[in-house]
Every structure is written in C-alpha cells, then in structure tokens.
Scaffold this active site. Structure first.
Site, PDB file in Angstrom:
ATOM      1  CE  LYS A 225      -1.821   1.905   4.793  1.00  0.00           C
ATOM      2  NZ  LYS A 225      -1.140   2.895   4.273  1.00  0.00           N
ATOM      3  CG  ASN A 226       2.373   2.789   3.661  1.00  0.00           C
ATOM      4  OD1 ASN A 226       1.065   3.158   3.353  1.00  0.00           O
ATOM      5  ND2 ASN A 226       2.679   3.082   4.458  1.00  0.00           N
TER       6      ASN A 226
ATOM      7  CB  CYS B  85      -5.075  10.843  11.164  1.00  0.00           C
ATOM      8  SG  CYS B  85      -3.589   9.854  11.620  1.00  0.00           S
TER       9      CYS B  85
ATOM     10  NE  ARG C 243       0.832  10.805  10.446  1.00  0.00           N
ATOM     11  CZ  ARG C 243       0.090   9.853   9.699  1.00  0.00           C
ATOM     12  NH1 ARG C 243      -1.026   9.012   9.941  1.00  0.00           N
ATOM     13  NH2 ARG C 243       0.699   9.029   8.013  1.00  0.00           N
ATOM     14  N   PRO C 244       2.313  16.627  10.860  1.00  0.00           N
ATOM     15  CG  PRO C 244       3.663  17.428  11.905  1.00  0.00           C
ATOM     16  CD  PRO C 244       2.847  16.049  12.321  1.00  0.00           C
TER      17      PRO C 244
ATOM     18  CG  ASP D 205       6.456  20.365   9.543  1.00  0.00           C
ATOM     19  OD1 ASP D 205       6.058  19.144   9.814  1.00  0.00           O
ATOM     20  OD2 ASP D 205       7.542  20.530  10.809  1.00  0.00           O
TER      21      ASP D 205
ATOM     22  CG  ASP E 247       3.078   1.647   9.404  1.00  0.00           C
ATOM     23  OD1 ASP E 247       3.140   1.579   8.514  1.00  0.00           O
ATOM     24  OD2 ASP E 247       2.977   2.773  10.552  1.00  0.00           O
TER      25      ASP E 247
ATOM     26  CB  ILE F 196       7.643   6.841  14.650  1.00  0.00           C
ATOM     27  CG1 ILE F 196       9.252   5.951  13.708  1.00  0.00           C
ATOM     28  CG2 ILE F 196       6.924   7.426  13.721  1.00  0.00           C
ATOM     29  CD1 ILE F 196      10.106   6.472  13.958  1.00  0.00           C
TER      30      ILE F 196
ATOM     31  NE  ARG G 258      -7.374   4.730   5.171  1.00  0.00           N
ATOM     32  CZ  ARG G 258      -6.932   5.953   6.056  1.00  0.00           C
ATOM     33  NH1 ARG G 258      -7.252   6.297   6.991  1.00  0.00           N
ATOM     34  NH2 ARG G 258      -5.288   6.290   5.287  1.00  0.00           N
TER      35      ARG G 258
HETATM   36  C1  EPZ Z   1       4.636   6.752   6.278  1.00  0.00           C
HETATM   37  O1  EPZ Z   1       3.823   8.293   6.738  1.00  0.00           O
HETATM   38  C2  EPZ Z   1       3.849   5.491   6.098  1.00  0.00           C
HETATM   39  N1  EPZ Z   1       2.458   6.521   5.649  1.00  0.00           N
HETATM   40  C3  EPZ Z   1       3.314   5.679   7.796  1.00  0.00           C
HETATM   41  O2  EPZ Z   1       2.394   3.954   7.600  1.00  0.00           O
HETATM   42  C4  EPZ Z   1       4.166   5.326   8.560  1.00  0.00           C
HETATM   43  O3  EPZ Z   1       3.780   4.651   9.654  1.00  0.00           O
HETATM   44  C5  EPZ Z   1       5.353   6.247   8.401  1.00  0.00           C
HETATM   45  O4  EPZ Z   1       5.442   6.651   7.459  1.00  0.00           O
HETATM   46  C6  EPZ Z   1       6.175   6.133   9.744  1.00  0.00           C
HETATM   47  O5  EPZ Z   1       7.385   4.890   9.004  1.00  0.00           O
HETATM   48  C7  EPZ Z   1       2.918   6.603   4.304  1.00  0.00           C
HETATM   49  O6  EPZ Z   1       3.261   5.774   3.256  1.00  0.00           O
HETATM   50  C8  EPZ Z   1       1.887   5.988   3.017  1.00  0.00           C
HETATM   51  P1  EPZ Z   1       6.297  10.619   8.407  1.00  0.00           P
HETATM   52  P2  EPZ Z   1       4.350   9.342   6.622  1.00  0.00           P
HETATM   53  O7  EPZ Z   1       6.331  11.932   7.583  1.00  0.00           O
HETATM   54  O8  EPZ Z   1       5.021   9.542   5.784  1.00  0.00           O
HETATM   55  C9  EPZ Z   1       7.098  13.748  11.767  1.00  0.00           C
HETATM   56  C10 EPZ Z   1       0.281   2.898   8.016  1.00  0.00           C
HETATM   57  O9  EPZ Z   1      -0.408   2.932   8.240  1.00  0.00           O
HETATM   58  N2  EPZ Z   1       6.843  14.299  10.898  1.00  0.00           N
HETATM   59  O10 EPZ Z   1       7.578   9.392   8.142  1.00  0.00           O
HETATM   60  O11 EPZ Z   1       2.970  10.339   6.852  1.00  0.00           O
HETATM   61  C11 EPZ Z   1       5.880  13.095  12.227  1.00  0.00           C
HETATM   62  O12 EPZ Z   1       4.180  13.320  13.359  1.00  0.00           O
HETATM   63  C12 EPZ Z   1       0.764   4.355   7.567  1.00  0.00           C
HETATM   64  O13 EPZ Z   1       0.641   2.428   6.555  1.00  0.00           O
HETATM   65  C13 EPZ Z   1       7.015  16.247  10.150  1.00  0.00           C
HETATM   66  O14 EPZ Z   1       7.035  16.632  11.437  1.00  0.00           O
HETATM   67  O15 EPZ Z   1       4.799   9.329   8.215  1.00  0.00           O
HETATM   68  C14 EPZ Z   1       6.202  11.665  12.622  1.00  0.00           C
HETATM   69  O16 EPZ Z   1       6.208  12.151  14.215  1.00  0.00           O
HETATM   70  C15 EPZ Z   1       0.355   5.086   8.929  1.00  0.00           C
HETATM   71  N3  EPZ Z   1       6.589  16.880   9.958  1.00  0.00           N
HETATM   72  C16 EPZ Z   1       7.381  11.292  11.777  1.00  0.00           C
HETATM   73  O17 EPZ Z   1       7.455  13.115  11.483  1.00  0.00           O
HETATM   74  C17 EPZ Z   1       6.331  16.393   8.517  1.00  0.00           C
HETATM   75  O18 EPZ Z   1       6.343  17.465   7.408  1.00  0.00           O
HETATM   76  C18 EPZ Z   1       7.387  10.089  10.881  1.00  0.00           C
HETATM   77  O19 EPZ Z   1       6.449  10.834  10.244  1.00  0.00           O
HETATM   78  C19 EPZ Z   1       6.460  14.925   8.906  1.00  0.00           C
HETATM   79  C20 EPZ Z   1       6.484  14.646   9.259  1.00  0.00           C
END
Ligand code: EPZ
Length: 426
Positions: free
Chosen positions: A22-23, A122, A127-128, A130, A314, A336, A406
């Site tokens: 999916k990802n 969510c 989930r920002p 930025d 995950d 995370i 999902r």
């Molecule tokens: C991806 O989400 C995955 N989703 C998530 O899978 C997975 O849990 C996550 O990566 C971590 O491995 C997809 O690939 C579609 P991040 P993502 O940006 O990219 C912070 C599932 O169950 N952050 O790696 O949204 C954030 O808050 C889903 O399949 C910022 O602060 O996660 C988190 O603490 C759930 N600012 C950390 O970084 C930003 O702009 C990692 O988030 C972006 C992220």
C-alpha cells in the site's frame, strides 16, 4: 458498520500470498502526475486507500483504467495525466487519506502551481506536513497557507537545491524526490527515509527517465530533467502485511507458508522474531514461519520503533499483541508517533497486562487472552486486535473494521484459508 467475528484457538496452518505494498502504491500513483504518458502499475492491492487515491486523481482529470478482478490478489492500474488537469486537491478528498499530500510535489513540479488541502490530524497523531512544505521551498516554491489550503507557486519552475530533513519523513522524502525530478539543476536531500517503498518509487521514476542516485541511503541526489515518459512497474511486496501474518503464525502457534513475500524487506524484524522463538524456513516461492518449539510459549523481547531499517512503527501494535501471551516481560517503545498506543485499552479488555509510561509500554506476559468486543481505532491497531482475537479463548468481535480495509487486502479470506474461524458481519 462492518465487524469481524473471530473464534480464537486453532493454530493457523496454510498458505498466504502477500499483496503489493500500500505504502508503495500510493506514491507510485502520484508519480503519474509527472508525465503525460501512461504509467502502468502491476500487483496493485485492492484497498480502500488505493481507491481513495484513484478517486482523487480521476477527480483531477487523469484517465485511469483498472483490470483484474476484485477476487484475485492485486490488479493492474493504468494512469495517464495531461496538461489541463485540475491542480487543486480539495479538503473533502484529502481529509479521507493523509497520503493525498503526495500529489503536492508532482503537481507543483509539472504545473508550477497547486492548492492542496492541509490534511489535518488522524488517530495516531497530528501528522504535520511542515517538512514537505520546507523541502519544496528549498526548491524555490513560494508557499502560503490560505483557509486550510497550502498554496504553492513556482512560476518559472522549480530549481534544484539542498535540503536536510530535521526529522526523517517517508512521504516527505517521496514528495521532494518526485518534485526534484523536474527541477532545473541538481537537488541533494539529506537525512532522507530509506524504506523499501522509497527505493520502489525511485525505481519507477528512473524507468520514467529521472536521474536519481542514493535511493535507500540517507542522501539522495537528483539531477533534474526536462520531462518524464511513461513506464510499467511491478509494485514491491507489502512488508507490513507480511510482518502481520508472520506474527499471526507466532501468536496462534501455527505454521504459515508465506508466498510473494521477501524477508530481506524486514531485516530487523526477522532477527527480533527469531529471538522470540520463531523460525523461518526458505521455500522456492517464499518461506514457512512457525515456532521453533511449538510446546513452548514465545519469549518476551523488548523493542523500540525507529525509521528503516530499524523496527517499523507500523508493526508495533501487532508485535505487542504477540508479546501479550509471551513468557516474561518486555518494553515496547514508540518513537515515531505521539499517539500510537490506542490498541492497548482494547487488549486490556481481553485480559492483557500492559502498563503505559509515556512512549513506553511494559507488557507482562499472561497465560491466555479471553475474547471480547473490541474497537478498532486505526489501521495497524485493528490488525493487532485481529491477531489477539485469533489466539484468544472464545469469541472476539472487532468493531469498525473499515480501518482494516484501508490496508489489508482480503484479510478474512487469507486468514480463513489458514483455518482461522473469522467472518465479516454487518
Ligand atoms: C508514512 O507516513 C507511512 N504512510 C505510515 O504508514 C508510516 O507509519 C510512517 O511513514 C512512518 O514509517 C505512507 O507511506 C502512506 P512520516 P508519513 O512523515 O510519511 C513527523 C500505515 O499504517 N513529521 O515518516 O506520514 C511525523 O509527525 C501508515 O500504513 C513532521 O513532523 O510519516 C512523525 O512523527 C500509518 N513533519 C514522523 O515525522 C512532516 O512534515 C515520521 O512521519 C512530516 C512528518
């Protein structure tokens, strides 16, 4: 609202075929925005999130065709963008799935302007985005926030630049990598995500004509090109789905032959699970997983979630379910996301012994779980409750399983084919 009724007990025995990830599928679909030629993706899983992304892209004006039945595992998706698509990703579509923000980088790179609704939080955290916005600013984008929308402009196109991620972000890395493919000049990205899904996306982009070095390492170098062509790509197997079914074999003391999987996608997880007492036997099309000694409970082993190649967030909830009936105590640390322990309250209702202290959960092994009515709150928490139900004594009803749909293709079929007593009820 759909529920899953599970009668716990029998050790799972049988074969499970792993679906496409999916990802990986989600960013691969977004990459079709970078070209006006057809992108064909094979082994696309039948999942609600995939349908959501397809609806968003169709709403924008892409031609999308799908073949392959809903019964089978996976189907082929063809996507074709054009110069007159709508470049606004509206709130009603983005709020359904945070990964919709993956259209932002490609839209800006190809069309020089886009409005993307801020995704909102969510269940598992705020989930920002930025870092996505700062990364695109490093490529020359002008970003303003207007009534809940990020408005991004690059009237003369993006320009290659350097950007270091202060926090490793999977979709942040994907968004900027896609945008940089069409920027003028070279982009260097530091402290990037190294997940297999990043490598899979880079492989598609390179097939489309992009010039990318370092995928899978902590530094990406992208030399911008004028345009990108169509391509065909087979999606990488879903390592999180694979890890979930491996743990299903562990928690039920069963023996499952996993096909279409690839253990090299979960290096840290496999080493850890061997320490708990699971063994993996290579087969020609996959591997068998079972307890080394079926007469003994699994051993409790502590773990912390971290970016790839460490233990993935995950799989944290699913691993916790498996540790609930392991022998001994362990700690599970979630590094995370700030709110990814919602499955604990539900596991406690089934007789688990878990104590939370901030981001650390201490799990004390109990003899057995008792079936109960439980509530799914997010995708991976739902999977955790299904695993617990498979091993619990008696009946478990998992409510709100739209979360499961999902991310797990035909989960009740795959489990039933291994002898699980599970059925979907309304
Ligand atoms: C991806 O989400 C995955 N989703 C998530 O899978 C997975 O849990 C996550 O990566 C971590 O491995 C997809 O690939 C579609 P991040 P993502 O940006 O990219 C912070 C599932 O169950 N952050 O790696 O949204 C954030 O808050 C889903 O399949 C910022 O602060 O996660 C988190 O603490 C759930 N600012 C950390 O970084 C930003 O702009 C990692 O988030 C972006 C992220």
């Amino acid at each position: 609202m759909d529920k899953l009724k599970i009668i716990g007990g029998p050790g799972l025995k049988g074969k499970i075929q792993i679906s496409g990830a999916k990802n990986a599928a989600l960013p691969l679909m977004a990459a079709s925005l970078l070209s006006n030629e057809t992108i064909t993706l094979k082994n696309v899983p039948h999942l609600v999130d995939i349908t959501t992304m397809a609806n968003l892209l169709m709403h924008m004006g892409l031609e999308i065709s799908m073949n392959g039945t809903n019964q089978g595992i996976g189907h082929t998706l063809s996507l074709k963008s054009n110069d007159s698509i709508e470049t606004k990703a509206t709130y009603d579509l983005v709020r359904k799935m945070r990964a919709s923000v993956l259209v932002m980088g490609p839209l800006l790179a190809k069309h020089k302007e886009t409005y993307v609704s801020m995704p909102g939080g969510c269940a598992i955290g705020t989930r920002p985005i930025d870092l996505h916005l700062k990364g695109l600013e490093a490529l020359g984008a002008k970003v303003t926030l207007e009534e809940g929308y990020a408005h991004l402009i690059a009237e003369n196109g993006l320009v290659g630049g350097d950007y270091e991620f202060p926090v490793i972000s999977v979709t942040g890395t994907e968004n900027i990598m896609m945008a940089a493919c069409l920027a003028k000049g070279t982009t260097r990205l530091f402290n990037v995500a190294k997940e297999p899904e990043i490598v899979d996306l880079a492989n598609l982009l390179i097939k489309m004509g992009a010039k990318i070095e370092g995928a899978g390492t902590q530094t990406l170098t992208i030399h911008g090109v004028e345009s990108l062509s169509g391509a065909t790509h087979d999606i990488v197997p879903d390592r999180i789905e694979m890890g979930t079914y491996i743990m299903a074999a562990g928690i039920t003391n069963g023996e499952i032959e996993i096909t279409n999987g690839d253990l090299t996608l979960l290096p840290t997880v496999v080493d850890l699970l061997k320490k708990t007492g699971l063994e993996f036997i290579e087969k020609d099309k996959g591997f068998i997983v079972r307890r080394k000694d079926p007469k003994k409970p699994l051993k409790a082993i502590s773990v912390s979630t971290n970016p790839y190649p460490d233990f993935p967030t995950d799989l944290q909830a699913q691993y916790m379910a498996m540790m609930v009936t392991a022998e001994g105590d362990c700690t599970i640390t979630e590094n995370i996301f700030e709110n990814r322990f919602m499955h604990i309250a539900e596991l406690l209702r089934m007789g688990a012994n878990i104590h939370i202290d901030g981001s650390v959960a201490t799990v004390k092994g109990v003899k057995e779980l008792i079936g109960a009515d439980v509530m799914a709150t997010d995708l991976r928490a739902s999977a955790s409750l299904v695993l617990a139900g498979l091993a619990a004594k008696g009946e478990t009803i998992v409510h709100r399983i739209y979360h499961l749909d999902r991310g797990y293709e035909h989960i009740e079929t795959k489990l039933s084919e291994c002898g699980a007593l599970v059925e979907r009820t309304h």
